[in-house]
Scaffold this motif. Structure first.
Motif: not given
Length: 109
Positions: A54-56, A61-71, A103-105
């Motif tokens: 998923l991190v890759e 696939l998601v805009r804007p970049y989901p920084l907080w959820p990924l971190q 977020l990916m929907g």
């Protein structure tokens, strides 16, 4: 070329988000009996493998970049709590994965 790239991203998403992942999320977060103690380690390992994929793929696939959820998901995946905290950790890890899937929907289906 753009169509090929979109297709490849969807293929990678489908590789990470299979029926087993949905079953594990349901087992952890669902309304029925939570996983037994001996199942927690196996589910956590599967969640960590899914996190890697998923991190890759999520950033493409998601805009804007989901920084907080990924971190958050990366940090949770890196944690190795003691057995008495394993169930709570598993719940937080499942919620982190579910946040990214939301977020990916449609790409997460």
């Amino acid at each position: 070329m753009g169509t090929l790239l979109v297709g490849l991203r969807r293929f990678l998403a489908n590789e990470a988000i299979d029926d087993e992942l949905w079953d594990d999320l349901d087992a952890v977060l669902g309304e029925f009996t939570p996983p037994a103690s001996h199942e927690i380690a196996a589910i956590t390992a599967r969640f960590r493998r899914a996190t890697t994929t998923l991190v890759e793929i999520v950033p493409s696939l998601v805009r804007p970049y989901p920084l907080w959820p990924l971190q958050r998901l990366i940090f949770l995946s890196a944690e190795h709590p003691s057995p008495e905290y394993a169930r709570g950790h598993l719940n937080r890890l499942a919620m982190g994965i579910l946040d990214l899937l939301e977020l990916m929907g449609d790409d997460a289906v």
